[in-house]
Design a protein around this motif. Structure first.
Motif, PDB file in Angstrom:
ATOM      1  N   ARG A 102      40.192  44.036  37.119  1.00 51.76           N
ATOM      2  CA  ARG A 102      41.600  44.098  37.520  1.00 51.76           C
ATOM      3  C   ARG A 102      42.294  45.198  36.731  1.00 51.76           C
ATOM      4  O   ARG A 102      41.993  45.422  35.559  1.00 51.76           O
ATOM      5  CB  ARG A 102      42.291  42.769  37.290  1.00 51.76           C
ATOM      6  CG  ARG A 102      43.711  42.735  37.886  1.00 51.76           C
ATOM      7  CD  ARG A 102      44.235  41.329  38.000  1.00 51.76           C
ATOM      8  NE  ARG A 102      44.499  40.735  36.683  1.00 51.76           N
ATOM      9  CZ  ARG A 102      45.075  39.548  36.517  1.00 51.76           C
ATOM     10  NH1 ARG A 102      45.405  38.825  37.570  1.00 51.76           N
ATOM     11  NH2 ARG A 102      45.283  39.072  35.313  1.00 51.76           N
ATOM     12  N   LEU A 103      43.210  45.888  37.398  1.00 49.43           N
ATOM     13  CA  LEU A 103      44.006  46.935  36.766  1.00 49.43           C
ATOM     14  C   LEU A 103      45.469  46.669  37.071  1.00 49.43           C
ATOM     15  O   LEU A 103      45.842  46.473  38.230  1.00 49.43           O
ATOM     16  CB  LEU A 103      43.579  48.311  37.303  1.00 49.43           C
ATOM     17  CG  LEU A 103      44.438  49.518  36.916  1.00 49.43           C
ATOM     18  CD1 LEU A 103      44.347  49.775  35.414  1.00 49.43           C
ATOM     19  CD2 LEU A 103      44.002  50.754  37.686  1.00 49.43           C
ATOM     20  N   GLU A 104      46.286  46.661  36.031  1.00 50.76           N
ATOM     21  CA  GLU A 104      47.708  46.413  36.193  1.00 50.76           C
ATOM     22  C   GLU A 104      48.504  47.394  35.340  1.00 50.76           C
ATOM     23  O   GLU A 104      48.015  47.908  34.335  1.00 50.76           O
ATOM     24  CB  GLU A 104      48.071  44.992  35.753  1.00 50.76           C
ATOM     25  CG  GLU A 104      47.463  43.888  36.589  1.00 50.76           C
ATOM     26  CD  GLU A 104      47.849  42.514  36.049  1.00 50.76           C
ATOM     27  OE1 GLU A 104      48.431  41.737  36.815  1.00 50.76           O
ATOM     28  OE2 GLU A 104      47.580  42.246  34.855  1.00 50.76           O
ATOM     29  N   GLN A 105      49.755  47.641  35.730  1.00 52.68           N
ATOM     30  CA  GLN A 105      50.672  48.416  34.903  1.00 52.68           C
ATOM     31  C   GLN A 105      51.207  47.558  33.765  1.00 52.68           C
ATOM     32  O   GLN A 105      51.376  46.342  33.903  1.00 52.68           O
ATOM     33  CB  GLN A 105      51.850  48.921  35.727  1.00 52.68           C
ATOM     34  CG  GLN A 105      51.564  50.152  36.569  1.00 52.68           C
ATOM     35  CD  GLN A 105      52.792  50.619  37.305  1.00 52.68           C
ATOM     36  OE1 GLN A 105      53.250  49.953  38.240  1.00 52.68           O
ATOM     37  NE2 GLN A 105      53.345  51.749  36.894  1.00 52.68           N
ATOM     38  N   ARG A 106      51.479  48.205  32.660  1.00 52.39           N
ATOM     39  CA  ARG A 106      52.112  47.538  31.525  1.00 52.39           C
ATOM     40  C   ARG A 106      53.594  47.866  31.487  1.00 52.39           C
ATOM     41  O   ARG A 106      54.006  48.972  31.850  1.00 52.39           O
ATOM     42  CB  ARG A 106      51.478  48.009  30.207  1.00 52.39           C
ATOM     43  CG  ARG A 106      50.069  47.508  29.991  1.00 52.39           C
ATOM     44  CD  ARG A 106      49.413  48.188  28.812  1.00 52.39           C
ATOM     45  NE  ARG A 106      50.167  48.035  27.566  1.00 52.39           N
ATOM     46  CZ  ARG A 106      50.085  46.977  26.759  1.00 52.39           C
ATOM     47  NH1 ARG A 106      49.286  45.957  27.076  1.00 52.39           N
ATOM     48  NH2 ARG A 106      50.788  46.920  25.644  1.00 52.39           N
ATOM     49  N   ASP A 107      54.381  46.905  31.079  1.00 51.78           N
ATOM     50  CA  ASP A 107      55.800  47.181  30.886  1.00 51.78           C
ATOM     51  C   ASP A 107      55.956  48.272  29.838  1.00 51.78           C
ATOM     52  O   ASP A 107      55.355  48.212  28.761  1.00 51.78           O
ATOM     53  CB  ASP A 107      56.532  45.920  30.418  1.00 51.78           C
ATOM     54  CG  ASP A 107      56.559  44.835  31.486  1.00 51.78           C
ATOM     55  OD1 ASP A 107      56.402  45.179  32.680  1.00 51.78           O
ATOM     56  OD2 ASP A 107      56.701  43.649  31.126  1.00 51.78           O
ATOM     57  N   GLY A 110      51.646  52.763  30.723  1.00 49.75           N
ATOM     58  CA  GLY A 110      50.237  52.485  30.478  1.00 49.75           C
ATOM     59  C   GLY A 110      49.708  51.375  31.363  1.00 49.75           C
ATOM     60  O   GLY A 110      50.406  50.858  32.256  1.00 49.75           O
ATOM     61  N   PHE A 111      48.468  50.968  31.084  1.00 46.17           N
ATOM     62  CA  PHE A 111      47.767  50.061  31.976  1.00 46.17           C
ATOM     63  C   PHE A 111      46.929  49.060  31.193  1.00 46.17           C
ATOM     64  O   PHE A 111      46.470  49.342  30.082  1.00 46.17           O
ATOM     65  CB  PHE A 111      46.861  50.859  32.925  1.00 46.17           C
ATOM     66  CG  PHE A 111      47.608  51.900  33.701  1.00 46.17           C
ATOM     67  CD1 PHE A 111      48.240  51.584  34.892  1.00 46.17           C
ATOM     68  CD2 PHE A 111      47.723  53.196  33.204  1.00 46.17           C
ATOM     69  CE1 PHE A 111      48.953  52.531  35.596  1.00 46.17           C
ATOM     70  CE2 PHE A 111      48.442  54.158  33.897  1.00 46.17           C
ATOM     71  CZ  PHE A 111      49.061  53.827  35.101  1.00 46.17           C
ATOM     72  N   THR A 112      46.724  47.913  31.819  1.00 51.42           N
ATOM     73  CA  THR A 112      45.813  46.896  31.303  1.00 51.42           C
ATOM     74  C   THR A 112      44.629  46.797  32.249  1.00 51.42           C
ATOM     75  O   THR A 112      44.805  46.661  33.465  1.00 51.42           O
ATOM     76  CB  THR A 112      46.504  45.532  31.206  1.00 51.42           C
ATOM     77  OG1 THR A 112      47.605  45.623  30.306  1.00 51.42           O
ATOM     78  CG2 THR A 112      45.535  44.468  30.714  1.00 51.42           C
ATOM     79  N   LEU A 113      43.430  46.873  31.689  1.00 45.82           N
ATOM     80  CA  LEU A 113      42.203  46.779  32.471  1.00 45.82           C
ATOM     81  C   LEU A 113      41.443  45.551  32.007  1.00 45.82           C
ATOM     82  O   LEU A 113      41.148  45.400  30.812  1.00 45.82           O
ATOM     83  CB  LEU A 113      41.324  48.017  32.272  1.00 45.82           C
ATOM     84  CG  LEU A 113      41.822  49.373  32.772  1.00 45.82           C
ATOM     85  CD1 LEU A 113      42.897  49.947  31.861  1.00 45.82           C
ATOM     86  CD2 LEU A 113      40.663  50.347  32.871  1.00 45.82           C
ATOM     87  N   GLU A 114      41.121  44.684  32.955  1.00 41.87           N
ATOM     88  CA  GLU A 114      40.331  43.507  32.629  1.00 41.87           C
ATOM     89  C   GLU A 114      38.860  43.804  32.900  1.00 41.87           C
ATOM     90  O   GLU A 114      38.481  44.147  34.024  1.00 41.87           O
ATOM     91  CB  GLU A 114      40.787  42.308  33.469  1.00 41.87           C
ATOM     92  CG  GLU A 114      42.232  41.890  33.246  1.00 41.87           C
ATOM     93  CD  GLU A 114      42.489  41.395  31.833  1.00 41.87           C
ATOM     94  OE1 GLU A 114      41.517  40.939  31.184  1.00 41.87           O
ATOM     95  OE2 GLU A 114      43.640  41.466  31.383  1.00 41.87           O
ATOM     96  N   THR A 119      39.793  42.819  27.361  1.00 39.18           N
ATOM     97  CA  THR A 119      40.899  43.610  27.896  1.00 39.18           C
ATOM     98  C   THR A 119      40.928  44.983  27.243  1.00 39.18           C
ATOM     99  O   THR A 119      40.717  45.117  26.038  1.00 39.18           O
ATOM    100  CB  THR A 119      42.243  42.905  27.645  1.00 39.18           C
ATOM    101  OG1 THR A 119      42.217  41.620  28.273  1.00 39.18           O
ATOM    102  CG2 THR A 119      43.401  43.705  28.205  1.00 39.18           C
ATOM    103  N   VAL A 120      41.163  45.999  28.070  1.00 39.81           N
ATOM    104  CA  VAL A 120      41.357  47.363  27.584  1.00 39.81           C
ATOM    105  C   VAL A 120      42.783  47.779  27.919  1.00 39.81           C
ATOM    106  O   VAL A 120      43.262  47.534  29.023  1.00 39.81           O
ATOM    107  CB  VAL A 120      40.362  48.340  28.237  1.00 39.81           C
ATOM    108  CG1 VAL A 120      40.699  49.789  27.878  1.00 39.81           C
ATOM    109  CG2 VAL A 120      38.932  48.019  27.811  1.00 39.81           C
ATOM    110  N   VAL A 121      43.449  48.391  26.958  1.00 39.38           N
ATOM    111  CA  VAL A 121      44.779  48.947  27.171  1.00 39.38           C
ATOM    112  C   VAL A 121      44.662  50.464  27.126  1.00 39.38           C
ATOM    113  O   VAL A 121      44.072  51.022  26.196  1.00 39.38           O
ATOM    114  CB  VAL A 121      45.767  48.451  26.100  1.00 39.38           C
ATOM    115  CG1 VAL A 121      47.105  49.174  26.230  1.00 39.38           C
ATOM    116  CG2 VAL A 121      45.965  46.951  26.215  1.00 39.38           C
ATOM    117  N   SER A 122      45.208  51.133  28.149  1.00 34.55           N
ATOM    118  CA  SER A 122      45.073  52.578  28.239  1.00 34.55           C
ATOM    119  C   SER A 122      46.381  53.226  28.637  1.00 34.55           C
ATOM    120  O   SER A 122      47.171  52.653  29.395  1.00 34.55           O
ATOM    121  CB  SER A 122      43.988  52.945  29.259  1.00 34.55           C
ATOM    122  OG  SER A 122      43.831  54.335  29.345  1.00 34.55           O
TER     123      SER A 122
END
Length: 409
Positions: A102-107, A110-114, A119-122
């Motif tokens: 899963r890939l989501e935007q971060r508030d 950047g992005f959070t990748l599951e 979890t990876v934060v990029s």
């Protein structure tokens, strides 16, 4: 604790590896996440799959074809091996067996990748997950009876992998024609539900079709040059790289004994029905031939060379079949192309258009800044996903990201 990686490339096929190469040239540190192994998407093709373009058209940045058979056609294992070897030469780590779930935007950006391990934060993500990700089944296929085996192209390996009995092939592009040819040459009875696809001879004069088209504007065509955006999903010209490369189209298939019909309408009362539009499909393919012929003649005029003999095609000379009893079929093979599949794992509203393609500005998402795409069909031009075109797009994207990060060498 989330792992922090400033720049992530998702996918280690030709697009992801080209992006990694271009990042390396610009001093951008990054990590490549690959669900399987580098180049593995090619290994999911059928056993006898070969490139349709000659080996010399593998013009990847840092990994052009350098073998002793530039006019040959590599098979799937050779292509995958070429990419895997390239990955081993790149400095950036490629994490194989690391699917992004899963890939989501971060508030705040950047992005959070599951991934399976956490979890990876990029800050920056490049999606390089292939031109198409999901086999397409025409809606009419839903009416096929439950007892009739229906196999997507990704499930086909060789003629022996299908149940015994005649095979209905649904599709019109290169893959559909290549598999139909393989099946009939293996002694299987084949019926083909035909759509509309252009065709062109393998060679025109003393040159391969790809050599002609690479000298023409064909592969530089952009989405805005198409008659409609839906034309992005049009089939590639019918021809084959198998057995050293040869002509392959509805006429050659008919000559081999493939029974041709119109597009799949559906099934009812124990009968699979095909539309009475084979003649229109053949005519549409012939129009595509004439368009490509015009490009070749344009090349000849610009280069001042004698044009090759490219006459109008002869009539097909036989009517299309319009029905096949279900009891006479052993299986159905659907080779009707692929579609993008970002929305099954990227949870960003407005990411794609109605056809599933990214909504972007020169490769960067318009709704998610710092999310970029490489290797998408028609991203910038027709060649954007191809082995001789993806490198140019990777360079543009890598330069933009390097400039934004202040890391451009």
């Amino acid at each position: 604790m989330a792992e922090e990686i400033d720049v992530v490339v998702i996918g280690a096929g030709q697009a992801g590896l080209a992006t990694s190469h271009e990042f390396e040239q610009r001093g951008v540190e990054h990590v490549v996440l690959e669900a399987d192994v580098p180049g593995s998407a090619w290994l999911r093709r059928w056993d006898s799959f070969t490139l349709v373009g000659q080996n010399h058209t593998v013009r990847l940045p840092g990994a052009p074809y350098a073998g002793d058979d530039p006019l040959g056609f590599m098979g799937r294992t050779e292509i995958a091996g070429h990419l895997d070897a390239w990955a081993g030469r790149l400095r950036a780590p490629v994490r194989s067996g690391c699917p992004v779930r899963r890939l989501e935007q971060r508030d705040g950006g950047g992005f959070t990748l599951e991934i399976d391990s956490g979890t990876v934060v990029s800050r920056v993500v490049v999606l390089s997950t292939g031109a198409y990700q999901r086999p397409h089944r025409p809606p009419a296929a839903a009416s096929l009876p439950a007892g009739l085996p229906v196999v997507d192209l990704t499930g086909y390996r060789n003629p022996g992998s299908l149940p015994d009995g005649p095979v209905l092939v649904v599709g019109s592009g290169q893959s559909a024609c290549q598999v139909a040819e393989e099946l009939v040459l293996a002694g299987r009875e084949v019926v083909m539900a035909c759509g509309r696809a252009p065709w062109f001879p393998r060679r025109a004069g003393d040159r391969d079709v790809f050599e002609w088209l690479l000298d023409s504007p064909f592969f530089d065509q952009r989405v805005e040059d198409l008659p409609t955006e839906a034309a992005r999903l049009g089939a590639n010209p019918q021809l084959s790289g198998a057995a050293g490369g040869h002509d392959l189209n509805y006429r050659t298939l008919a000559a081999l004994g493939v029974r041709l019909g119109g597009h799949l309408v559906g099934a009812d009362d124990g009968v699979v029905r095909l539309a009475p539009d084979l003649e229109a499909s053949v005519a549409a393919g012939d129009d595509g031939y004439r368009l490509l012929r015009g490009l070749v003649l344009g090349v000849c005029a610009r280069q001042g060379v004698e044009p090759p003999d490219l006459p109008d095609p002869a009539p097909l000379g036989r009517p299309g079949i319009e029905s096949v009893p279900v009891r006479e079929l052993g299986s159905v093979l659907v080779a009707a192309g692929f579609r993008p599949d970002y929305t099954s794992w990227v949870e960003i509203p407005g990411l794609v258009d109605g056809q599933g393609f990214p909504v972007h500005d020169d490769g960067e998402s318009v709704v998610a800044p710092d999310l970029h795409f490489v290797g998408v069909h028609y991203l910038r031009r027709r060649s954007s996903a191809l082995l001789f075109g993806v490198g140019a797009d990777a360079a543009v994207t890598a330069t933009r990201i390097a400039d934004r990060l202040g890391m451009r060498a």
